[in-house]
Design a protein around this motif. Structure first.
Motif, PDB file in Angstrom:
ATOM      1  N   THR A  21      37.018  36.564  30.114  1.00  0.00           N
ATOM      2  CA  THR A  21      37.796  36.044  28.989  1.00  0.00           C
ATOM      3  C   THR A  21      39.207  36.618  28.988  1.00  0.00           C
ATOM      4  OG1 THR A  21      35.776  35.868  27.691  1.00  0.00           O
ATOM      5  CG2 THR A  21      37.840  35.797  26.486  1.00  0.00           C
ATOM      6  N   LEU A  22      39.293  37.913  29.221  1.00  0.00           N
ATOM      7  CA  LEU A  22      40.612  38.554  29.211  1.00  0.00           C
ATOM      8  C   LEU A  22      41.490  38.021  30.342  1.00  0.00           C
ATOM      9  CD1 LEU A  22      39.554  42.246  28.430  1.00  0.00           C
ATOM     10  CD2 LEU A  22      40.675  40.636  26.876  1.00  0.00           C
ATOM     11  N   ALA A  23      40.867  37.783  31.491  1.00  0.00           N
ATOM     12  CA  ALA A  23      41.630  37.271  32.632  1.00  0.00           C
ATOM     13  C   ALA A  23      42.110  35.846  32.349  1.00  0.00           C
ATOM     14  CB  ALA A  23      40.774  37.311  33.888  1.00  0.00           C
ATOM     15  N   LYS A  24      41.196  35.071  31.788  1.00  0.00           N
ATOM     16  CA  LYS A  24      41.520  33.667  31.485  1.00  0.00           C
ATOM     17  C   LYS A  24      42.691  33.580  30.512  1.00  0.00           C
ATOM     18  CE  LYS A  24      39.172  29.749  29.385  1.00  0.00           C
ATOM     19  NZ  LYS A  24      37.925  29.468  28.633  1.00  0.00           N
ATOM     20  N   ASN A  25      42.772  34.529  29.625  1.00  0.00           N
ATOM     21  CA  ASN A  25      43.811  34.479  28.612  1.00  0.00           C
ATOM     22  C   ASN A  25      45.023  35.358  28.923  1.00  0.00           C
ATOM     23  OD1 ASN A  25      42.604  32.564  26.738  1.00  0.00           O
ATOM     24  ND2 ASN A  25      41.024  34.109  26.513  1.00  0.00           N
ATOM     25  N   GLY A  26      45.100  35.758  30.178  1.00  0.00           N
ATOM     26  CA  GLY A  26      46.348  36.351  30.636  1.00  0.00           C
ATOM     27  C   GLY A  26      46.540  37.836  30.429  1.00  0.00           C
ATOM     28  N   LEU A  27      45.520  38.518  29.939  1.00  0.00           N
ATOM     29  CA  LEU A  27      45.693  39.957  29.750  1.00  0.00           C
ATOM     30  C   LEU A  27      45.364  40.734  31.021  1.00  0.00           C
ATOM     31  CD1 LEU A  27      46.420  39.509  26.905  1.00  0.00           C
ATOM     32  CD2 LEU A  27      44.736  41.183  26.198  1.00  0.00           C
ATOM     33  N   LEU A  28      44.504  40.146  31.833  1.00  0.00           N
ATOM     34  CA  LEU A  28      44.157  40.786  33.093  1.00  0.00           C
ATOM     35  C   LEU A  28      44.490  39.852  34.250  1.00  0.00           C
ATOM     36  CD1 LEU A  28      40.597  42.223  32.310  1.00  0.00           C
ATOM     37  CD2 LEU A  28      42.785  43.444  32.310  1.00  0.00           C
ATOM     38  N   THR A  29      44.763  40.461  35.387  1.00  0.00           N
ATOM     39  CA  THR A  29      44.901  39.698  36.612  1.00  0.00           C
ATOM     40  C   THR A  29      43.643  39.949  37.423  1.00  0.00           C
ATOM     41  OG1 THR A  29      47.273  40.050  36.600  1.00  0.00           O
ATOM     42  CG2 THR A  29      46.280  39.411  38.694  1.00  0.00           C
ATOM     43  N   SER A  30      43.077  38.900  37.952  1.00  0.00           N
ATOM     44  CA  SER A  30      41.844  39.096  38.714  1.00  0.00           C
ATOM     45  C   SER A  30      42.116  38.912  40.195  1.00  0.00           C
ATOM     46  CB  SER A  30      40.786  38.103  38.261  1.00  0.00           C
ATOM     47  OG  SER A  30      41.197  36.786  38.530  1.00  0.00           O
ATOM     48  N   VAL A  31      41.366  39.653  40.978  1.00  0.00           N
ATOM     49  CA  VAL A  31      41.454  39.525  42.429  1.00  0.00           C
ATOM     50  C   VAL A  31      40.060  39.162  42.920  1.00  0.00           C
ATOM     51  CG1 VAL A  31      41.996  40.696  44.589  1.00  0.00           C
ATOM     52  CG2 VAL A  31      43.235  41.301  42.491  1.00  0.00           C
ATOM     53  N   ARG A  32      39.931  38.010  43.493  1.00  0.00           N
ATOM     54  CA  ARG A  32      38.613  37.561  43.917  1.00  0.00           C
ATOM     55  C   ARG A  32      38.281  38.085  45.307  1.00  0.00           C
ATOM     56  NH1 ARG A  32      37.638  31.455  41.814  1.00  0.00           N
ATOM     57  NH2 ARG A  32      35.578  31.993  42.590  1.00  0.00           N
ATOM     58  N   GLY A  33      37.032  37.888  45.652  1.00  0.00           N
ATOM     59  CA  GLY A  33      36.596  38.255  46.989  1.00  0.00           C
ATOM     60  C   GLY A  33      36.229  39.717  47.107  1.00  0.00           C
ATOM     61  N   ALA A  34      35.768  40.058  48.294  1.00  0.00           N
ATOM     62  CA  ALA A  34      35.354  41.436  48.547  1.00  0.00           C
ATOM     63  C   ALA A  34      36.503  42.388  48.232  1.00  0.00           C
ATOM     64  CB  ALA A  34      34.946  41.583  50.007  1.00  0.00           C
ATOM     65  N   SER A  35      36.157  43.525  47.690  1.00  0.00           N
ATOM     66  CA  SER A  35      37.124  44.534  47.241  1.00  0.00           C
ATOM     67  C   SER A  35      38.109  43.996  46.206  1.00  0.00           C
ATOM     68  CB  SER A  35      37.875  45.160  48.423  1.00  0.00           C
ATOM     69  OG  SER A  35      38.871  44.303  48.890  1.00  0.00           O
ATOM     70  N   GLY A  36      37.665  42.991  45.509  1.00  0.00           N
ATOM     71  CA  GLY A  36      38.482  42.455  44.420  1.00  0.00           C
ATOM     72  C   GLY A  36      38.246  43.229  43.146  1.00  0.00           C
ATOM     73  N   GLY A  37      38.636  42.654  42.047  1.00  0.00           N
ATOM     74  CA  GLY A  37      38.463  43.326  40.760  1.00  0.00           C
ATOM     75  C   GLY A  37      39.487  42.840  39.760  1.00  0.00           C
ATOM     76  N   TYR A  38      39.745  43.701  38.788  1.00  0.00           N
ATOM     77  CA  TYR A  38      40.694  43.328  37.743  1.00  0.00           C
ATOM     78  C   TYR A  38      41.751  44.408  37.599  1.00  0.00           C
ATOM     79  CZ  TYR A  38      37.114  39.988  36.219  1.00  0.00           C
ATOM     80  OH  TYR A  38      36.210  38.973  36.161  1.00  0.00           O
ATOM     81  N   LEU A  39      42.924  43.991  37.186  1.00  0.00           N
ATOM     82  CA  LEU A  39      43.897  44.977  36.727  1.00  0.00           C
ATOM     83  C   LEU A  39      44.743  44.391  35.620  1.00  0.00           C
ATOM     84  CD1 LEU A  39      46.625  45.584  39.480  1.00  0.00           C
ATOM     85  CD2 LEU A  39      45.245  43.549  39.257  1.00  0.00           C
ATOM     86  N   LEU A  40      45.372  45.267  34.862  1.00  0.00           N
ATOM     87  CA  LEU A  40      46.165  44.821  33.726  1.00  0.00           C
ATOM     88  C   LEU A  40      47.286  43.898  34.179  1.00  0.00           C
ATOM     89  CD1 LEU A  40      46.560  48.094  31.624  1.00  0.00           C
ATOM     90  CD2 LEU A  40      44.933  46.223  31.273  1.00  0.00           C
ATOM     91  N   ALA A  41      47.499  42.846  33.440  1.00  0.00           N
ATOM     92  CA  ALA A  41      48.559  41.902  33.772  1.00  0.00           C
ATOM     93  C   ALA A  41      49.925  42.434  33.364  1.00  0.00           C
ATOM     94  CB  ALA A  41      48.293  40.556  33.095  1.00  0.00           C
ATOM     95  N   ARG A  42      49.927  43.324  32.373  1.00  0.00           N
ATOM     96  CA  ARG A  42      51.187  43.919  31.915  1.00  0.00           C
ATOM     97  C   ARG A  42      50.977  45.415  31.714  1.00  0.00           C
ATOM     98  NH1 ARG A  42      50.685  39.539  28.205  1.00  0.00           N
ATOM     99  NH2 ARG A  42      50.574  40.833  26.334  1.00  0.00           N
ATOM    100  N   ALA A  43      52.093  46.096  31.531  1.00  0.00           N
ATOM    101  CA  ALA A  43      51.990  47.529  31.246  1.00  0.00           C
ATOM    102  C   ALA A  43      51.277  47.730  29.911  1.00  0.00           C
ATOM    103  CB  ALA A  43      53.387  48.138  31.190  1.00  0.00           C
TER     104      ALA A  43
END
Lengths: 157, 157
Positions: A48-70
């Motif tokens: 949900t957070l990624a969909k709404n722009g708060l997180l950036t997602s990285v797909r695939g192996a060794s992927g994950g999430y990180l904050l979209a902004r500081a």
DNA sequence: TCAAATAGGACTAAAATAGTACTGTATCAA
DNA sequence: TTGATACAGTACTATTTTAGTCCTATTTGA
């Protein structure tokens, strides 16, 4: 009361884990562990957070999430908006067309003001602050409750 | 979202009916009619409001309810407090003892601040204002956020 | 090509809320 | 004194919302 949803609540915890090291990509399993929240739930929140722009997602192996902004650029209002949609204390605010009295209601305009005031208050607190360690807030009064807490939790789960 | 309950919402309508003529005692049936809300529901609301000191009740034949204080002395925060209990966005605020992380949680103190800010915002709006006919209050300082919000809304839905 | 990870959606279970009904008590007035 | 009116309190039911889980598809790196 005037409560936000548990998912929104959890999401502040998850986000504050991410905020501790904003550059690092973390996957759902890690975040579940660090936030002490079940993986499926954390996973749902992250989507949900990624969909709404708060997180950036990285797909695939060794992927994950990180904050979209500081962290300092993400407010509590942003988090609630992302998880629950627009802040509105009354139904007419976020679902126009439900209330029969809508067209003649003299209070609606006041509710808009109230919603704005609340949103403003929530906009002033950032994730950076939430994630920061306590500065001299006295935890004394809570410490004694700890054992009761565990019991209460056990009963709840 | 961040919604208050429907009962709390209705109660603002019922109270604003009473506020139009604060001296007059009205019974539940009248108020139900004037607020276009089912009698049992209005009745329940009135009992709660009376119990929590916002209304004075008069029992017996030709009894009813009237405001316990002048409309200008009753804030939206008071109404929500009466209907839903203390304002707290997170569970740990109003139900200490549920969360295992409570004693070590570094965010709790921030939530207290946030709750206070919200309560303050809600305290600034009185029943007198709610009951007053619309006057064009200035939404100027919030306008700039509005379009962004709508966009976010569109994304969320 | 396999494994790791997110994306999306559907589904179930649980909890909170709303709404209703019933019984009791106080007060007024005939 | 008695009957009618209206609030007080409480218990119950139904509905809605929320939380939580699971499954399948897609993406990507090794």
């Amino acid at each position: 009361m005037l409560r936000m949803s548990k998912l929104a609540d959890y999401s502040t915890v998850v986000l504050s884990v991410l905020a501790r090291d904003p550059q690092r990509t973390r996957n759902a399993a890690e975040l579940a562990q660090e936030s002490a929240t079940p993986l499926p739930t954390v996973s749902k929140i992250l989507k949900t957070l990624a969909k709404n722009g708060l997180l950036t997602s990285v797909r695939g192996a060794s992927g994950g999430y990180l904050l979209a902004r500081a962290p300092a650029q993400i407010s509590v209002a942003d988090i609630i908006l992302a998880m629950e949609g627009p802040i509105g204390l009354t139904e007419c605010g976020s679902h126009p067309g439900i209330c029969v009295q809508e067209s003649t209601c003299s209070m609606r305009h006041h509710w808009n003001r109230i919603n704005d005031a609340v949103r403003e208050a929530l906009d002033k607190v950032t994730l950076a602050e939430l994630a920061a360690p306590n500065q001299k807030a006295s935890p004394i009064q809570w410490v004694k409750k700890e054992s009761a807490d565990k019991k209460a939790l056990a009963a709840v789960r």
